[in-house]
Design an enzyme around this catalytic site. Structure first.
Site, mmCIF file in Angstrom:
data_model
loop_
_atom_site.group_PDB
_atom_site.id
_atom_site.type_symbol
_atom_site.label_atom_id
_atom_site.label_comp_id
_atom_site.label_asym_id
_atom_site.label_seq_id
_atom_site.Cartn_x
_atom_site.Cartn_y
_atom_site.Cartn_z
ATOM 1 N N HIS A 1 14.980 24.936 -10.549
ATOM 2 C CA HIS A 1 15.037 23.678 -11.311
ATOM 3 C C HIS A 1 16.390 23.573 -12.012
ATOM 4 C CE1 HIS A 1 12.419 20.565 -13.545
ATOM 5 N NE2 HIS A 1 13.698 20.214 -13.606
ATOM 6 N N HIS B 1 19.993 20.983 -12.629
ATOM 7 C CA HIS B 1 20.685 19.695 -12.524
ATOM 8 C C HIS B 1 22.184 19.966 -12.385
ATOM 9 C CE1 HIS B 1 17.070 17.401 -13.658
ATOM 10 N NE2 HIS B 1 16.810 18.447 -14.417
ATOM 11 N N ARG C 1 24.313 17.530 -11.450
ATOM 12 C CA ARG C 1 24.967 16.284 -11.863
ATOM 13 C C ARG C 1 25.969 15.726 -10.852
ATOM 14 N NH1 ARG C 1 21.052 15.585 -15.398
ATOM 15 N NH2 ARG C 1 21.319 16.589 -17.432
ATOM 16 N N ASN D 1 18.220 13.595 -9.504
ATOM 17 C CA ASN D 1 18.559 12.486 -10.403
ATOM 18 C C ASN D 1 20.061 12.400 -10.641
ATOM 19 O OD1 ASN D 1 18.389 14.878 -11.862
ATOM 20 N ND2 ASN D 1 17.738 13.880 -13.745
ATOM 21 N N ASP E 1 12.091 14.306 -10.143
ATOM 22 C CA ASP E 1 12.211 15.013 -11.416
ATOM 23 C C ASP E 1 12.887 14.166 -12.489
ATOM 24 O OD1 ASP E 1 12.088 17.513 -13.057
ATOM 25 O OD2 ASP E 1 14.216 17.046 -13.144
ATOM 26 N N HIS F 1 7.220 16.178 -12.235
ATOM 27 C CA HIS F 1 7.469 16.029 -13.671
ATOM 28 C C HIS F 1 6.260 15.293 -14.227
ATOM 29 C CE1 HIS F 1 10.031 15.004 -17.269
ATOM 30 N NE2 HIS F 1 9.167 14.011 -17.331
ATOM 31 N N HIS G 1 8.242 22.609 -15.494
ATOM 32 C CA HIS G 1 8.434 22.852 -16.935
ATOM 33 C C HIS G 1 7.183 22.647 -17.800
ATOM 34 C CE1 HIS G 1 9.022 18.552 -16.615
ATOM 35 N NE2 HIS G 1 10.284 18.645 -16.222
ATOM 36 N N ASP H 1 15.603 24.529 -15.816
ATOM 37 C CA ASP H 1 15.827 23.098 -16.072
ATOM 38 C C ASP H 1 17.224 22.908 -16.657
ATOM 39 O OD1 ASP H 1 15.433 20.397 -16.144
ATOM 40 O OD2 ASP H 1 13.928 20.414 -17.738
ATOM 41 N N HIS I 1 25.143 18.311 -20.484
ATOM 42 C CA HIS I 1 25.577 17.054 -21.098
ATOM 43 C C HIS I 1 26.870 17.325 -21.859
ATOM 44 C CE1 HIS I 1 21.986 14.801 -20.093
ATOM 45 N NE2 HIS I 1 21.224 15.759 -20.600
#
Length: 426
Positions: A60, A62, A64, A94, A151, A178, A231, A304, A308
Site C-alpha cells: 500500500h 502512493h 504520486r 490515485n 484506494d 478502502h 488500513h 499507506d 505531501h
C-alpha cells in the site's frame, strides 16, 4: 558478481529455525544459504550482529506519479523503499491521470525499470476513481496490473462493486478496498472523540469505516469472492473481520504501523503530519489492532506511504491526509510489537513480507537457494531517532518524526544489487 554475506542471523519467516550462517548471492538470486560458505572471487560482507531477512513487501504505497511528482515520483519513492528494507511495493492508482487505462500502467512499469526496487501496479476499479463506471478489467490485467483498487475512495455502488469483485476473481486479481462511508465522514479531520471535541475539530466516527467494512464483507460472503480490506483502524472492524473469517468469508486485511503505535492523543500537537485517513483512533482501538495482529485476524502490515509537500501540510485543518512511512515501518514493528512481546520477530517479518506477497499472488522464496536475492540486513537492537531531513523520499511528512525507534536497516539488496547502504556501514 558473487556477494557473500557472512555470519548473519538468518530470519526466514516461513521457516521456524533461525540460524547464524552465510548467504551467497549470484546473478540476482540466492545460490547458497546457511552454514559456513567458502567461495573464491566474491565480494564479502561481514554481517556479524545483523539480521538478514527477505525484503519487505509493502502492499500500500502512493508514489504520486504521474501527476503529483512534486510530492514523490517513482524513482524517489523507490529510494525511500530501499532505505526501509522494502524490495517490492504496490503503488496505488490515485494519480493524475488515475491508473484506469493501459497507457498509464505502461508508463509506470516502464519508468519503474530504472527504480531501485520492484514496482507492482494497482489499477483502478472505476474510471477516474469516481465509482460510476468500471474500468476494463481485462485490459488492465493484460497491461500488467497486480491488483485492483479505488484506494482513497470507496466504491459506493454495491452492484458495480459486486460485479467488479466477481470479474476480478476470474482474472485472479485481488481487490483492495478502502472502507468508508463519505456521508458519515462528512468532512471529519481526526477521530471523533475526546480529542476532537477538546480541539473543536470535526471528527470521523468509527462508524464510517465500520459500515464500509460491513458492506464489503457482505458482498464477499454473498457472492463467494475474495476481498482485501486496507488500513484497518478500529476495534469494530477487527471484530467484524474476525467473525467473517470464522464463517469462511474469503477476506484478508492489513493495518499500518501508526495504528498499532499511536493514538488520537498525539493530535493535541495539531501537527498535520499526524493526520491520515482513516485517522488515528483510541487506545482501545490500538490494542484491538495489536490483538488482531496476534491472533491472525490482520494478515499484513503495510504503510499507506502518502507523501505531501510541506506547504500542503502547513495548515492543520486544511492539509490533506497522509504520512510517509516506508523508512520507519520495520523499526516501528520492532519497537511497538516485537520488543513488548506481542509478536516474535519472525511473525513480524511474515506480516511484512510473505503475507503481502501471497495476498498479491507474488512469488516468495524467502532465504532459500533459488529465491530472488531480495534481502534486508538490519540491526534489530540499534536505536535511532527519525529525522525527516535524512529521509530519502521527496516529502518529509513522517508520522514517527522525532521519535526514537529500535531496529536500523543497514543494507538492502534487490535482485542481488545493493540498493541501500546505511552511511555508518560505508
Amino acid at each position: 558478481m558473487k556477494i557473500l554475506l557472512k555470519n548473519a542471523h538468518l530470519a526466514d519467516p516461513e521457516r521456524s529455525s533461525p540460524q547464524t550462517g552465510d548467504l551467497l548471492l549470484e546473478d540476482g538470486r540466492i545460490v547458497g544459504a546457511g552454514g559456513h560458505i567458502t567461495v573464491e572471487g566474491a565480494e564479502t560482507v561481514d554481517c556479524t550482529g545483523l539480521t538478514a531477512a527477505p525484503g519487505l513487501v509493502d502492499m500500500h504505497v502512493h508514489l504520486r506519479d504521474p501527476g503529483f511528482t512534486q510530492k514523490e515520483d517513482i524513482l524517489s519513492g523507490c529510494r525511500a523503499a530501499a532505505a526501509g528494507g522494502v524490495t517490492t511495493l504496490l503503488c496505488m492508482p490515485n494519480t493524475r491521470p488515475a491508473v484506469d487505462e493501459p497507457d498509464t500502467v505502461a508508463y509506470i512499469l516502464e519508468k519503474a525499470q530504472q527504480a531501485d526496487v520492484h514496482v507492482c501496479v494497482a489499477g483502478a476499479l472505476t474510471m477516474g476513481l469516481e465509482g460510476k463506471k468500471r474500468t476494463n478489467l481485462q485490459q488492465m490485467f493484460s497491461a500488467g496490473v497486480t491488483a485492483l483498487s479505488d484506494d482513497g475512495r470507496p466504491v459506493e455502488n454495491s452492484r458495480l462493486m459486486a460485479e467488479a469483485m466477481q470479474e476480478a476473481e476470474k482474472l485472479d486479481l485481488p481487490v483492495l478496498c478502502h472502507c468508508e462511508v463519505p456521508e458519515i465522514t462528512a468532512g471529519g479531520k481526526i477521530n471523533d472523540g475526546e480529542v476532537s471535541r477538546e480541539l473543536d475539530v470535526p471528527g470521523v466516527p468509527r462508524a464510517s469505516e465500520e459500515c464500509g467494512t460491513m458492506q464489503v464483507l457482505a458482498l464477499a460472503e454473498a457472492f463467494g469472492v475474495p476481498v482485501h480490506i486496507c488500513h484497518v483502524s478500529t476495534k469494530g472492524s477487527v471484530a467484524m473481520i474476525r467473525s467473517a473469517k470464522k464463517r469462511g468469508v474469503q477476506v484478508t486485511c492489513e493495518t499500518a504501523p501508526h495504528y498499532f503505535a499511536l493514538t488520537e492523543e498525539v493530535l493535541r500537537q495539531k501537527d498535520a503530519d499526524l493526520r491520515m485517513s482513516p485517522p488515528l483512533r483510541t487506545e482501545e482501538d490500538r490494542h484491538a489492532i495489536i490483538e488482531g495482529l496476534r491472533d491472525g485476524t490482520i494478515d499484513a502490515i503495510a504503510t499507506d506511504h502518502a507523501p505531501h509537500t510541506p506547504e500542503e501540510k502547513a495548515d492543520f485543518l486544511k492539509a490533506p491526509s497522509g504520512a510517509v512511512g516506508m523508512e520507519t515501518s520495520l523499526a516501528a514493528g520492532i519497537t511497538y510489537l516485537v520488543e513488548p512481546g506481542y509478536l516474535t520477530l519472525s511473525q513480524l517479518l511474515y506480516k511484512m513480507s510473505a503475507a503481502p506477497a501471497k495476498i498479491l499472488r507474488l512469488p516468495f522464496g524467502g532465504l532459500m537457494p533459488g529465491a530472488l536475492a531480495d534481502l534486508v540486513l538490519f540491526d534489530p537492537h540499534e536505536a535511532w531517532t527519525v529525522n525527516p531531513e535524512k529521509l530519502h523520499g521527496k516529502s518529509k511528512n513522517a508520522v514517527f518524526k522525532g521519535m526514537t525507534l529500535r531496529g536500523k536497516v543497514k543494507r538492502t539488496y534487490c535482485g542481488g544489487k545493493l540498493v541501500f547502504c546505511d552511511e555508518s556501514e560505508r
